[in-house]
Design a protein around this motif. Structure first.
Motif, short mmCIF file in Angstrom:
data_model
loop_
_atom_site.label_atom_id
_atom_site.label_comp_id
_atom_site.label_asym_id
_atom_site.label_seq_id
_atom_site.Cartn_x
_atom_site.Cartn_y
_atom_site.Cartn_z
N ASP A 195 -9.85 13.13 -13.68
CA ASP A 195 -9.67 13.96 -12.49
C ASP A 195 -8.42 13.60 -11.70
O ASP A 195 -8.10 14.29 -10.73
CB ASP A 195 -10.89 13.84 -11.57
N LEU A 196 -7.76 12.51 -12.07
CA LEU A 196 -6.54 12.12 -11.35
C LEU A 196 -5.52 13.25 -11.47
O LEU A 196 -5.21 13.72 -12.56
CB LEU A 196 -5.98 10.82 -11.91
N ARG A 197 -4.97 13.62 -10.36
CA ARG A 197 -4.16 14.84 -10.31
C ARG A 197 -2.77 14.63 -10.88
O ARG A 197 -2.10 13.64 -10.61
CB ARG A 197 -4.05 15.28 -8.84
N GLU A 198 -2.35 15.57 -11.72
CA GLU A 198 -0.98 15.72 -12.21
C GLU A 198 -0.54 14.70 -13.25
O GLU A 198 0.58 14.76 -13.73
CB GLU A 198 0.03 15.74 -11.07
N SER A 199 -1.38 13.73 -13.60
CA SER A 199 -0.98 12.79 -14.64
C SER A 199 -2.19 12.06 -15.21
O SER A 199 -2.98 11.52 -14.46
CB SER A 199 0.01 11.76 -14.09
N GLY A 200 -2.28 12.03 -16.52
CA GLY A 200 -3.33 11.28 -17.17
C GLY A 200 -2.93 9.85 -17.47
O GLY A 200 -3.68 9.09 -18.07
N SER A 201 -1.73 9.46 -17.06
CA SER A 201 -1.23 8.12 -17.38
C SER A 201 -1.26 7.19 -16.18
O SER A 201 -0.72 6.09 -16.23
CB SER A 201 0.21 8.20 -17.91
N GLU A 244 7.10 13.35 -13.90
CA GLU A 244 7.59 12.69 -12.69
C GLU A 244 6.54 11.71 -12.14
O GLU A 244 6.86 10.57 -11.80
CB GLU A 244 7.94 13.73 -11.63
N VAL A 245 5.27 12.16 -12.07
CA VAL A 245 4.21 11.29 -11.57
C VAL A 245 3.99 10.11 -12.52
O VAL A 245 3.71 8.99 -12.09
CB VAL A 245 2.91 12.09 -11.37
N THR A 246 4.14 10.35 -13.82
CA THR A 246 4.04 9.26 -14.79
C THR A 246 5.09 8.20 -14.52
O THR A 246 4.81 7.00 -14.53
CB THR A 246 4.20 9.81 -16.22
N LEU A 247 6.33 8.63 -14.26
CA LEU A 247 7.41 7.69 -13.98
C LEU A 247 7.18 6.96 -12.66
O LEU A 247 7.43 5.75 -12.55
CB LEU A 247 8.75 8.42 -13.95
N VAL A 248 6.68 7.67 -11.67
CA VAL A 248 6.38 7.04 -10.38
C VAL A 248 5.33 5.94 -10.55
O VAL A 248 5.49 4.82 -10.05
CB VAL A 248 5.89 8.09 -9.36
N VAL A 267 0.86 -1.18 0.00
CA VAL A 267 0.00 0.00 0.00
C VAL A 267 0.90 1.24 0.00
O VAL A 267 1.86 1.31 0.78
CB VAL A 267 -0.93 0.03 1.23
N VAL A 268 0.59 2.20 -0.86
CA VAL A 268 1.37 3.44 -0.95
C VAL A 268 0.44 4.62 -0.73
O VAL A 268 -0.51 4.83 -1.48
CB VAL A 268 2.05 3.56 -2.33
N ASP A 269 0.74 5.43 0.29
CA ASP A 269 -0.09 6.59 0.64
C ASP A 269 0.79 7.84 0.70
O ASP A 269 1.50 8.05 1.68
CB ASP A 269 -0.73 6.34 2.01
N TYR A 270 0.84 8.70 -0.33
CA TYR A 270 0.09 8.56 -1.54
C TYR A 270 0.99 8.93 -2.71
O TYR A 270 2.10 9.44 -2.51
CB TYR A 270 -1.19 9.42 -1.54
N LEU A 271 0.52 8.73 -3.94
CA LEU A 271 1.35 8.79 -5.13
C LEU A 271 2.02 10.14 -5.35
O LEU A 271 3.21 10.21 -5.68
CB LEU A 271 0.50 8.42 -6.36
N ALA A 297 4.51 4.33 -13.26
CA ALA A 297 5.06 3.22 -14.06
C ALA A 297 5.95 2.32 -13.20
O ALA A 297 5.93 1.09 -13.34
CB ALA A 297 5.85 3.77 -15.24
N THR A 298 6.72 2.94 -12.30
CA THR A 298 7.59 2.16 -11.42
C THR A 298 6.77 1.30 -10.46
O THR A 298 7.10 0.13 -10.20
CB THR A 298 8.51 3.10 -10.61
N LEU A 299 5.68 1.85 -9.94
CA LEU A 299 4.83 1.08 -9.03
C LEU A 299 4.11 -0.05 -9.76
O LEU A 299 3.93 -1.14 -9.20
CB LEU A 299 3.82 2.01 -8.36
N LYS A 300 3.70 0.20 -10.99
CA LYS A 300 3.09 -0.88 -11.78
C LYS A 300 4.09 -2.01 -12.00
O LYS A 300 3.76 -3.19 -11.88
CB LYS A 300 2.63 -0.34 -13.13
N ALA A 301 5.33 -1.64 -12.33
CA ALA A 301 6.37 -2.65 -12.54
C ALA A 301 6.66 -3.39 -11.24
O ALA A 301 6.91 -4.61 -11.25
CB ALA A 301 7.64 -1.98 -13.07
N LEU A 302 6.62 -2.68 -10.10
CA LEU A 302 6.88 -3.31 -8.81
C LEU A 302 5.84 -4.39 -8.51
O LEU A 302 6.17 -5.45 -7.97
CB LEU A 302 6.88 -2.25 -7.71
N ALA A 303 4.58 -4.12 -8.86
CA ALA A 303 3.54 -5.13 -8.66
C ALA A 303 3.88 -6.41 -9.41
O ALA A 303 3.69 -7.53 -8.90
CB ALA A 303 2.18 -4.58 -9.12
N GLY A 304 4.41 -6.26 -10.64
CA GLY A 304 4.80 -7.43 -11.40
C GLY A 304 6.02 -8.11 -10.82
O GLY A 304 6.11 -9.36 -10.79
#
Length: 371
Positions: free
Chosen positions: A364-370, A323-327, A303-307, A329-336
């Motif tokens: 509405d997700l803040r600072e990144s559409g990805s 920066e938020v896009t890279l963060v 659990v990460v609070d918050y992105l 992406a890194t968390l998605k990769a970490l799940a894998g």
């Protein structure tokens, strides 16, 4: 210098005995940079080039690939390597030995660089760079590439389905503790990246704690709290057992309230949950800590609070969207990498407040559409 030239020689021999089998088994474990001996590094590069065009690695193909870099002495090197390998039965073993030595060299090099980093203006900068370097090395050892056939993938999933049915489980994934959510999603599956988003002060952390608590009854949970300190989380956990949070914070508790506090401590002892409250950490540090904990304990949920509080070294707030896009992406990769779900909290922008029903949208997700 740390090296295992015997394993390097044997692996090269395997490549020249059976290129297809060797590269298929070892290609995801090592590349030419992992070889210490420059001769073996050159020959592995040539073998990969031959394999990429469907040809076996042999002296003619190696001569053709190397061109003017070819040295007749390499003929003897290849012959000795083939003799040392004997067969390709131990390809993966040789490859892991070569990679192990390569990572050890990398760590040795890091140690030398860390001596220079110790002269950094601040200890924080030194730790951040050290964390990034160690994450790079640990990632190589804890993750291995590879593919699986459709038959294998479907067979594994079918086995999971039968296991869930036989066990009488209503969800195949990790339960959130909320039956309606589990019914809609099937639970949190390994490798899933979940986003729990809302406007500030809407109860994201409380809901995440509820989900984490439910999960901690089933498996290990690692909770990264980048905003709230562990003492505040503990107070909220105590309050969840049936006592006023304000009374807990002010220590204004009657005897019944003290019994509740004691009960909360007892419940916590039955939960497999670890809390990391490093403020605004770099995502590389978070990844390293998660991989380290996974090596010591069974971690079934992160659990990460918050992105938006996570940082990437080198950005310094110049491009928050990137920066938020890279963060994310890194968390998605970490799940894998961990093979477990990652639940990440995120803030929403003011979009829902401008709509009549206040219903949030993905945009509405803040600072990144990805995300």
């Amino acid at each position: 210098m740390i090296a295992n030239t015997e394993a390097e020689q044997a692996l090269i021999g395997c490549a020249y005995l059976n290129t297809a089998e060797t590269l298929a088994l070892a290609g995801s474990l090592v590349d030419e940079r992992d070889f210490f001996d420059p001769r073996y590094r050159t020959l592995w590069d040539a073998a990969e080039a031959a394999f990429s065009v469907g040809r076996p690695a042999d002296i003619p193909s190696t001569k053709h690939y190397l061109g003017l870099k070819w040295d007749d002495l390499l003929m003897g090197v290849i012959a000795d390597a083939v003799s040392a390998a004997v067969s390709t039965a131990n390809v993966e073993h040789f490859a892991r030995m070569v990679r192990d030595a390569s990572v050890r060299r990398q760590i040795h090099s890091m140690a030398l660089q860390l001596q220079d980093l110790a002269q950094s203006p601040t200890a924080k900068d030194c730790l951040a760079e050290a964390t990034r370097m160690l994450a790079q090395a640990s990632g190589r050892m804890l993750t291995e590439g590879g593919s699986a056939s459709l038959a294998e993938v479907v067979a594994d999933e079918a086995a999971r389905v039968f296991e869930s049915v036989n066990a009488g489980r209503v969800t195949m994934g990790l339960s959130t503790g909320f039956p309606e959510v589990d019914d809609m999603t099937g639970g949190m599956m390994p490798g899933d990246f979940w986003i729990l988003a809302a406007r500030p002060s809407m109860g994201k952390t409380s809901l995440a704690m509820d989900i984490a608590d439910a999960a901690a009854q089933q498996t290990g949970v690692l909770f990264f709290s980048a905003e709230m300190r562990r003492q505040a989380l503990a107070q909220r956990y105590i309050a969840r057992q049936g006592v006023n949070l304000r009374h807990v914070r002010q220590a204004r508790l009657d005897p019944a309230g003290l019994v509740t506090v004691n009960r909360a401590a007892g419940v916590a002892e039955t939960r497999k949950m670890w809390i990391n409250d490093t403020p605004s950490p770099e995502v590389g540090y978070l990844r390293t800590m998660a991989l380290t904990m996974a090596a010591k304990h069974t971690i079934g949920l992160v659990v990460v609070d918050y992105l938006q509080l996570l940082r990437v070294r080198g950005f310094d707030g110049r491009d928050r969207n990137a920066e938020v896009t890279l963060v994310s992406a890194t968390l998605k990769a970490l799940a894998g990498e961990l093979g477990c779900p990652v639940l990440c909290l995120s803030q929403l922008n003011r979009g829902p407040e401008a709509r009549g029903d206040n219903r949030p949208r993905m945009s509405d997700l803040r600072e990144s559409g990805s995300i």
